[in-house]
Design an enzyme around this catalytic site. Structure first.
Site, PDB file in Angstrom:
ATOM      1  N   ASN A   9      -2.651  -6.968   0.093  1.00 32.38           N
ATOM      2  CA  ASN A   9      -1.185  -7.087   0.156  1.00 32.38           C
ATOM      3  C   ASN A   9      -1.203  -5.489   1.205  1.00 32.38           C
ATOM      4  OD1 ASN A   9       1.544  -6.525  -0.057  1.00 32.38           O
ATOM      5  ND2 ASN A   9       1.673  -5.729  -1.811  1.00 32.38           N
ATOM      6  N   LYS A  11       1.287  -4.299   2.463  1.00 34.74           N
ATOM      7  CA  LYS A  11       2.623  -3.681   2.274  1.00 34.74           C
ATOM      8  C   LYS A  11       3.251  -3.179   3.770  1.00 34.74           C
ATOM      9  CE  LYS A  11       0.709  -1.873  -1.889  1.00 34.74           C
ATOM     10  NZ  LYS A  11       1.273  -1.250  -3.330  1.00 34.74           N
ATOM     11  N   HIS A  94       6.913  -9.116  -5.927  1.00 35.95           N
ATOM     12  CA  HIS A  94       5.980  -7.938  -6.087  1.00 35.95           C
ATOM     13  C   HIS A  94       6.884  -6.839  -6.597  1.00 35.95           C
ATOM     14  CE1 HIS A  94       3.740  -4.503  -5.197  1.00 35.95           C
ATOM     15  NE2 HIS A  94       2.914  -5.058  -5.122  1.00 35.95           N
ATOM     16  N   GLU A  96       7.371  -4.026  -5.918  1.00 44.83           N
ATOM     17  CA  GLU A  96       7.933  -2.740  -5.202  1.00 44.83           C
ATOM     18  C   GLU A  96       9.478  -3.580  -4.623  1.00 44.83           C
ATOM     19  OE1 GLU A  96       4.764  -2.241  -2.557  1.00 44.83           O
ATOM     20  OE2 GLU A  96       3.826  -0.984  -4.225  1.00 44.83           O
ATOM     21  N   GLU A 166       0.295  -7.771 -12.293  1.00 43.53           N
ATOM     22  CA  GLU A 166       0.033  -6.163 -11.757  1.00 43.53           C
ATOM     23  C   GLU A 166       0.801  -5.349 -12.658  1.00 43.53           C
ATOM     24  OE1 GLU A 166      -0.963  -6.282  -7.420  1.00 43.53           O
ATOM     25  OE2 GLU A 166       1.250  -6.602  -7.529  1.00 43.53           O
ATOM     26  N   GLY A 172      -1.104   1.481  -7.028  1.00 43.13           N
ATOM     27  CA  GLY A 172      -1.007   2.532  -6.079  1.00 43.13           C
ATOM     28  C   GLY A 172      -1.033   3.868  -6.823  1.00 43.13           C
ATOM     29  N   SER A 212      -4.726  -1.063  -8.492  1.00 43.79           N
ATOM     30  CA  SER A 212      -5.668  -0.085  -8.066  1.00 43.79           C
ATOM     31  C   SER A 212      -7.263  -0.639  -8.155  1.00 43.79           C
ATOM     32  CB  SER A 212      -5.614   1.136  -8.699  1.00 43.79           C
ATOM     33  OG  SER A 212      -4.345   1.890  -8.646  1.00 43.79           O
TER      34      SER A 212
HETATM   35  C1  PEP Z   1      -0.308  -4.284  -4.659  1.00 45.31           C
HETATM   36  O1  PEP Z   1       0.495  -3.730  -3.779  1.00 45.31           O
HETATM   37  O2  PEP Z   1      -0.210  -5.361  -5.196  1.00 45.31           O
HETATM   38  C2  PEP Z   1      -1.474  -3.411  -5.292  1.00 45.31           C
HETATM   39  C3  PEP Z   1      -1.937  -3.877  -6.457  1.00 45.31           C
HETATM   40  O3  PEP Z   1      -1.620  -2.032  -4.805  1.00 45.31           O
HETATM   41  P1  PEP Z   1      -2.804  -1.335  -5.130  1.00 45.31           P
HETATM   42  O4  PEP Z   1      -4.055  -2.215  -5.173  1.00 45.31           O
HETATM   43  O5  PEP Z   1      -2.959  -0.092  -3.951  1.00 45.31           O
HETATM   44  O6  PEP Z   1      -2.740  -0.587  -6.430  1.00 45.31           O
END
Ligand code: PEP
Length: 248
Positions: A9, A11, A94, A96, A166, A172, A212
């Site tokens: 992803n 972003k 997501h 976000e 998630e 992040g 992460s």
């Molecule tokens: C994501 O954006 O879905 C995500 C899991 O980000 P990160 O791996 O940076 O935590």
């Protein structure tokens, strides 16, 4: 046997020319036919990324779409636009987007239904906040997200969906969920799908862990019985993504 699916992803990162460069850099590093490799990229990067990925195993996905076919929805991207560009996967809901763009379980559901109608495979995101985990309501919360996301979705469609678990506190932050925490929730999601549909649908649906994920944590996470790959943010922009895709 479910095929693992490892999706990046991006972003809101990478200009179109940077996207081409990144696809070209990662192409040889993610050449693993044993897993589905998807790069979910910003809308403006989709066409150049598809062009750059031609002839490789990389599939280009979108990070969002709207739930209407067309019309006066300034700034939105329709599912037909994605399909016409050559997209197969689209991230929906997501955290976000839920946090900053007011997406709700109801709009997530409308998008999931529309994605299936158009032949797109949704990567449906769910996950609890840190407070919810501390309150002990993680599974209740996620079961509700899943039950609403799958309203008016047939068992046949659901079997082809991808769910990304998630935990918001892990996105992040560099704070990856423990293998046990991730497996426990992914197993609970599969049980929820079995309740909504049946065992065959639950056995077919692919469930990713996201939050992460790194080259170091991927092997143990992806070895869990109910974790069928990952949704990867930060690390998907680096050569490390190659190590994640080749986690074995
Ligand atoms: C994501 O954006 O879905 C995500 C899991 O980000 P990160 O791996 O940076 O935590």
């Amino acid at each position: 046997m479910r095929k693992k699916i490892i999706a990046g992803n991006w972003k809101m990162n990478m200009t179109p020319s940077q996207a081409v460069e990144l696809v070209n850099t990662l192409k040889p590093l993610v050449a693993n036919e044993e897993v589905d490799v998807v790069f979910c990229v910003p809308a403006i990067d989709i066409i150049p990324a598809i062009e750059a990925a031609k002839g490789s195993n990389i599939q280009i996905g979108a990070e969002n779409m709207y739930f209407k076919d067309n019309g006066a929805f300034t700034g939105e991207i329709s599912p037909d636009m994605l399909v016409d560009a050559g997209v197969k996967y689209v991230i929906i809901g997501h955290s976000e987007r839920r946090e900053y763009f007011a997406e709700t379980d109801e709009t997530v559901n409308l998008k999931v239904v529309k994605a299936f109608e158009k032949g797109l495979t949704p990567i449906i995101c769910c996950g609890e906040s840190l407070i919810q985990r501390e309150q002990g309501v993680t599974m209740d919360w996620i079961r509700m997200q899943i039950k609403i996301a799958f309203q008016n979705v047939t068992a046949e469609q659901a079997a082809t969906a991808v769910i990304a678990y998630e935990p918001i506190w892990a996105i992040g932050t560099g704070k990856v969920a423990t293998t046990e925490q991730a497996q426990e929730v992914c197993s609970g999601i599969r049980a929820c799908i079995a309740e909504i549909y049946d065992e065959a649908t639950a056995a077919a649906i692919r469930i990713q862990y996201g939050g992460s994920v790194s080259a170091a944590s991927a092997p143990e996470l992806f070895a869990q019985a109910d974790i069928d790959g990952g949704l990867v943010g930060g690390a998907s922009l680096k050569p490390d993504f190659g190590k994640i895709v080749n986690y074995k």
